[in-house]
Design a protein around this motif. Structure first.
Motif, short mmCIF file in Angstrom:
data_model
loop_
_atom_site.label_atom_id
_atom_site.label_comp_id
_atom_site.label_asym_id
_atom_site.label_seq_id
_atom_site.Cartn_x
_atom_site.Cartn_y
_atom_site.Cartn_z
N UNK A 1 0.84 -1.19 0.00
CA UNK A 1 0.00 0.00 0.00
C UNK A 1 0.89 1.25 0.00
N UNK A 2 1.10 1.82 -1.17
CA UNK A 2 1.94 3.02 -1.28
C UNK A 2 1.32 4.25 -0.65
N UNK A 3 0.05 4.17 -0.29
CA UNK A 3 -0.61 5.27 0.40
C UNK A 3 -0.44 5.22 1.91
N UNK B 1 5.25 2.34 3.16
CA UNK B 1 6.31 2.97 2.36
C UNK B 1 7.66 2.84 3.04
N UNK B 2 7.69 3.06 4.35
CA UNK B 2 8.96 2.94 5.09
C UNK B 2 9.48 1.51 5.08
N UNK B 3 8.59 0.57 5.35
CA UNK B 3 8.97 -0.84 5.36
C UNK B 3 9.51 -1.28 3.99
N UNK B 4 8.79 -0.92 2.95
CA UNK B 4 9.20 -1.33 1.60
C UNK B 4 10.51 -0.65 1.20
N UNK B 5 10.68 0.62 1.57
CA UNK B 5 11.95 1.31 1.26
C UNK B 5 13.13 0.58 1.92
N UNK B 6 12.93 0.12 3.14
CA UNK B 6 13.99 -0.63 3.82
C UNK B 6 14.25 -1.95 3.10
N UNK B 7 13.20 -2.65 2.71
CA UNK B 7 13.36 -3.93 2.01
C UNK B 7 14.03 -3.73 0.65
N UNK C 1 5.24 -3.93 -6.08
CA UNK C 1 4.16 -3.28 -6.81
C UNK C 1 3.27 -2.51 -5.85
N UNK C 2 3.09 -1.23 -6.14
CA UNK C 2 2.28 -0.35 -5.32
C UNK C 2 0.81 -0.51 -5.68
N UNK D 1 -4.08 3.88 13.72
CA UNK D 1 -3.52 4.83 14.68
C UNK D 1 -2.03 5.04 14.42
N UNK D 2 -1.32 3.98 14.09
CA UNK D 2 0.11 4.11 13.78
C UNK D 2 0.33 4.92 12.51
N UNK D 3 -0.55 4.75 11.52
CA UNK D 3 -0.44 5.54 10.29
C UNK D 3 -0.62 7.03 10.60
N UNK D 4 -1.61 7.35 11.43
CA UNK D 4 -1.84 8.76 11.80
C UNK D 4 -0.62 9.32 12.53
N UNK D 5 -0.06 8.52 13.42
CA UNK D 5 1.11 8.96 14.18
C UNK D 5 2.30 9.23 13.26
N UNK D 6 2.58 8.31 12.34
CA UNK D 6 3.70 8.48 11.41
C UNK D 6 3.46 9.69 10.51
N UNK D 7 2.23 9.84 10.02
CA UNK D 7 1.89 10.97 9.16
C UNK D 7 2.10 12.28 9.91
N UNK D 8 1.69 12.35 11.17
CA UNK D 8 1.87 13.59 11.94
C UNK D 8 3.35 13.89 12.17
N UNK D 9 4.15 12.86 12.36
CA UNK D 9 5.59 13.08 12.54
C UNK D 9 6.26 13.52 11.24
N UNK D 10 5.79 13.00 10.10
CA UNK D 10 6.35 13.41 8.80
C UNK D 10 6.00 14.86 8.49
#
Length: 120
Positions: free
Chosen positions: A9-11, A16-22, A34-35, A108-117
């Motif tokens: 899920x590229x959204x 995105x972070x996990x896949x970038x690391x992989x 594939x996104x 909730x984790x997505x919201x947290x990461x988005x707010x930090x970004x």
């Protein structure tokens, strides 16, 4: 080694972070990422189902959840021992149990990461 296809899920900022690391660890290019959020990506199953859980295709077999992560780990030399360990029924079951719990907290984790970004 057979190439592996991973749908993500590229959204999702976590995805995105996990896949970038992989992608950084996949130096041999054994994995095709594939996104699913992209309209151009062809989906083997319903797009909603692909967005709801992590999916991979290994040797023509579609996997989801912890099994898909384990397949991805097996394709990356540094993580291969973890992927092989996940083939054990007890280890695989424990990883799937953890993955299902993670999915409950993913929004909730997505919201947290988005707010930090968004911070300067």
């Amino acid at each position: 080694m057979t190439a592996l296809i991973v749908w993500f899920d590229g959204g999702c900022p976590l995805c995105r972070r996990e896949i970038a690391a992989m992608q950084r660890l996949d130096r041999a290019g054994r994995i095709t990422f594939l996104d699913v959020a992209s309209d151009a990506t062809e989906c083997p199953i319903d797009r909603g189902a692909l967005l709801a859980r992590f999916h991979a295709q290994e040797n023509g077999v579609l996997l989801s959840g912890a099994a898909a992560f384990a397949a991805m780990w097996r394709a990356i030399p540094l993580l291969r021992p973890f992927g092989l360990a996940a083939r054990n029924r007890l280890v695989g079951s424990a990883l799937e149990w953890l993955y299902v719990r993670f999915l409950r907290h993913r929004p909730a984790l997505q919201r947290w990461v988005t707010s930090r970004e968004a911070r300067p």
